[in-house]
Design an enzyme around this catalytic site. Structure first.
Site, mmCIF file in Angstrom:
data_model
loop_
_atom_site.group_PDB
_atom_site.id
_atom_site.type_symbol
_atom_site.label_atom_id
_atom_site.label_comp_id
_atom_site.label_asym_id
_atom_site.label_seq_id
_atom_site.Cartn_x
_atom_site.Cartn_y
_atom_site.Cartn_z
ATOM 1 N N CYS A 130 0.807 -1.230 0.000
ATOM 2 C CA CYS A 130 0.000 0.000 0.000
ATOM 3 C C CYS A 130 0.839 1.280 0.000
ATOM 4 O O CYS A 130 0.586 2.214 -0.756
ATOM 5 C CB CYS A 130 -0.970 -0.011 1.181
ATOM 6 S SG CYS A 130 -0.321 -0.793 2.654
ATOM 7 N N HIS A 243 -2.747 6.019 4.749
ATOM 8 C CA HIS A 243 -1.326 6.133 5.073
ATOM 9 C C HIS A 243 -0.829 7.507 4.598
ATOM 10 O O HIS A 243 -1.216 7.967 3.515
ATOM 11 C CB HIS A 243 -0.505 5.076 4.328
ATOM 12 C CG HIS A 243 -0.782 3.668 4.766
ATOM 13 N ND1 HIS A 243 -1.517 3.334 5.881
ATOM 14 C CD2 HIS A 243 -0.368 2.488 4.222
ATOM 15 C CE1 HIS A 243 -1.560 2.013 5.998
ATOM 16 N NE2 HIS A 243 -0.887 1.479 4.999
HETATM 17 N N1 LIG Z 1 -5.203 -3.774 4.789
HETATM 18 C C1 LIG Z 1 -4.477 -3.133 3.865
HETATM 19 O O1 LIG Z 1 -4.389 -1.882 3.825
HETATM 20 C C2 LIG Z 1 -3.742 -3.902 2.834
HETATM 21 C C3 LIG Z 1 -3.119 -3.204 1.804
HETATM 22 C C4 LIG Z 1 -2.428 -3.902 0.823
HETATM 23 C C5 LIG Z 1 -2.354 -5.270 0.896
HETATM 24 N N2 LIG Z 1 -2.961 -5.935 1.926
HETATM 25 C C6 LIG Z 1 -2.864 -7.399 1.953
HETATM 26 O O2 LIG Z 1 -4.148 -7.929 1.608
HETATM 27 C C7 LIG Z 1 -4.359 -9.165 2.289
HETATM 28 C C8 LIG Z 1 -5.671 -9.094 3.097
HETATM 29 O O3 LIG Z 1 -5.570 -8.071 4.067
HETATM 30 P P1 LIG Z 1 -6.825 -7.587 4.961
HETATM 31 O O4 LIG Z 1 -6.346 -6.365 5.635
HETATM 32 O O5 LIG Z 1 -8.071 -7.529 4.147
HETATM 33 O O6 LIG Z 1 -6.937 -8.798 6.029
HETATM 34 P P2 LIG Z 1 -8.183 -9.207 6.943
HETATM 35 O O7 LIG Z 1 -9.094 -8.060 7.167
HETATM 36 O O8 LIG Z 1 -7.589 -9.874 8.126
HETATM 37 O O9 LIG Z 1 -8.968 -10.307 6.064
HETATM 38 C C9 LIG Z 1 -8.433 -11.593 5.827
HETATM 39 C C10 LIG Z 1 -9.351 -12.383 4.896
HETATM 40 O O10 LIG Z 1 -8.776 -13.690 4.712
HETATM 41 C C11 LIG Z 1 -9.763 -14.679 4.994
HETATM 42 N N3 LIG Z 1 -9.180 -15.892 5.550
HETATM 43 C C12 LIG Z 1 -8.466 -16.053 6.692
HETATM 44 N N4 LIG Z 1 -8.136 -17.354 6.871
HETATM 45 C C13 LIG Z 1 -8.683 -18.036 5.822
HETATM 46 C C14 LIG Z 1 -8.717 -19.396 5.431
HETATM 47 N N5 LIG Z 1 -8.106 -20.353 6.148
HETATM 48 N N6 LIG Z 1 -9.371 -19.726 4.290
HETATM 49 C C15 LIG Z 1 -9.993 -18.792 3.553
HETATM 50 N N7 LIG Z 1 -10.003 -17.465 3.867
HETATM 51 C C16 LIG Z 1 -9.354 -17.103 4.983
HETATM 52 C C17 LIG Z 1 -10.645 -14.034 6.039
HETATM 53 O O11 LIG Z 1 -11.878 -14.739 6.060
HETATM 54 P P3 LIG Z 1 -12.742 -14.889 7.436
HETATM 55 O O12 LIG Z 1 -13.407 -13.553 7.640
HETATM 56 O O13 LIG Z 1 -13.699 -15.974 7.120
HETATM 57 O O14 LIG Z 1 -11.764 -15.228 8.528
HETATM 58 C C18 LIG Z 1 -10.755 -12.618 5.470
HETATM 59 O O15 LIG Z 1 -11.717 -12.604 4.435
HETATM 60 C C19 LIG Z 1 -3.096 -9.400 3.145
HETATM 61 O O16 LIG Z 1 -2.173 -10.174 2.414
HETATM 62 C C20 LIG Z 1 -2.547 -7.993 3.321
HETATM 63 O O17 LIG Z 1 -1.164 -7.968 3.573
HETATM 64 C C21 LIG Z 1 -3.656 -5.286 2.881
#
Ligand SMILES: NC(=O)c1ccc[n+]([C@@H]2O[C@H](COP(=O)([O-])OP(=O)(O)OC[C@H]3O[C@@H](n4cnc5c(N)ncnc54)[C@H](OP(=O)(O)O)[C@@H]3O)[C@@H](O)[C@H]2O)c1
Length: 336
Positions: A130, A243
């Site tokens: 990001c 950010h």
């Molecule tokens: N947040 C940011 O600003 C941002 C920016 C750039 C990149 N990213 C990247 O994007 C990705 C997601 O980030 P996020 O912030 O959205 O995370 P998050 O809010 O923690 O969401 C994680 C997602 O993964 C799913 N998940 C977890 N365990 C799983 C499993 N065993 N099988 C299938 N699905 C599963 C969760 O489903 P459940 O709800 O069912 O647990 C949820 O939908 C990460 O790699 C992060 O580094 C994030």
């Protein structure tokens, strides 16, 4: 590819995944089906897709049958396992995790900067970190005016960058401190409420953090400048969304500030705050699509130097918006 592709959103219940569903609707991405995938805990729950509700399905090895584009918003570990399964089933995967970003032969894309390198044969496309996305959008404009000599970036990153659980932790700690109760620390190395933590991701042997090296390596790859002199310090701040970055750029030749403002104003995806007493801030950038640039001034310590303040919503341009823009580009360019 089909001009109305079937799209899977993997991790659809997470912060980035839910934002992807919203952006698909807002950008009017053409589709014939959107499949929402998440863990077994969420299976059967419903998510909004515009005015429709879609049921969340459990992510399984056969989840990608019939899928054209798979947008991944899952951890690096899950992406490592399921992206190959998606491509094996015939989908193009656009991955938000860090897993594939620095792999040779996998394009790392900020559409405004380097979508032109995408080929019909690409099956995995990585979405950058990001903080890197908002930085490279601006550096790309600066380097068109003069070659870059050195970049120094310090980030002020919101807790949503660490996922839903991290947002809940800032909220709960703040409430507990106000109510003079004990706080719990789970997602950060220290208390995040009313505090700034100069560590994002793990510490490497050379003293940098992994996040800082993501910014360094990914910026070089996106800009196609493998030897760019760039250093970074990443700080987690007690802000929910967006950010901010303090960026110092040394260039090979002089850039006149009005020329830079004109270039930034003409660039897609950038909003400029040209007046000195108006500047972008995290609370205002949240929910928006643009990368906002302000505090633009000459660095008085260098012959050819610039100081800037860059702010963007990490869940939108920093993640979901950028990924859906890549999908739209693929559909526009490669649909049959
Ligand atoms: N947040 C940011 O600003 C941002 C920016 C750039 C990149 N990213 C990247 O994007 C990705 C997601 O980030 P996020 O912030 O959205 O995370 P998050 O809010 O923690 O969401 C994680 C997602 O993964 C799913 N998940 C977890 N365990 C799983 C499993 N065993 N099988 C299938 N699905 C599963 C969760 O489903 P459940 O709800 O069912 O647990 C949820 O939908 C990460 O790699 C992060 O580094 C994030």
């Amino acid at each position: 590819m089909n001009s109305e592709p079937t799209i899977a959103v993997v991790g659809a219940t997470g912060l980035v995944g839910q934002e992807m569903l919203a952006v698909i609707e807002q950008l009017k991405t053409p589709f014939s089906e959107v499949r929402a995938l998440a863990s077994s805990n969420s299976a059967g729950s419903e998510l909004e897709l515009g005015s429709d509700q879609i049921e969340v399905q459990e992510l399984r090895e056969d989840s990608f049958d019939g899928i054209d584009i798979a947008l991944f918003a899952t951890s690096a570990e899950l992406s490592a396992k399921y992206v190959p399964l998606a491509t094996k089933a015939g989908a193009i995967a656009i991955d938000n995790s860090s897993y594939f970003r620095m792999h040779d032969g996998i394009p790392l894309i900020v559409p405004e900067v380097n979508a032109h390198i995408l080929k019909r044969s690409d099956t995995v496309i990585a979405n950058p970190n990001c903080s890197t996305i908002q930085l490279t959008l601006v550096l790309d404009q600066i380097r068109k005016l003069s070659a870059l000599k050195r970049v120094v970036v310090s980030t002020y990153q919101s807790v949503s960058g660490a996922g839903q659980a991290a947002m809940d932790e800032l909220w709960n700690q703040s409430l507990n401190i106000f109510n003079q109760r004990e706080i719990e620390i789970e997602n950060f190395s220290d208390q995040i409420a009313f505090n700034c933590i100069p560590q994002i991701d793990t510490i490497l042997e050379n003293g940098y953090t992994k996040e800082e090296f993501k910014i360094i390596n990914e910026s070089r790859k996106i800009l196609g400048l493998p030897n760019l002199n760039i250093t970074s310090t990443s700080v987690r701040v007690p802000v929910f969304h967006s950010h901010a970055e303090s960026v110092n750029v040394e260039t090979e030749s002089e850039i006149i500030i009005p020329d830079l403002i004109k270039a930034l104003e003409g660039a897609k995806g950038i909003e400029v705050f040209a007046e000195h007493d108006r500047y972008p801030m995290q609370i205002h950038a949240a929910g928006g699509d643009s990368v906002q640039v302000g505090r633009i001034r000459k660095d008085v310590s260098l012959n050819f130097g610039l100081d800037l303040w860059i702010v963007a919503d990490n869940l939108r341009k920093g993640a979901a918006l950028n990924a859906v823009q890549i999908a739209n580009h693929l559909i526009e360019k490669f649909a049959d």
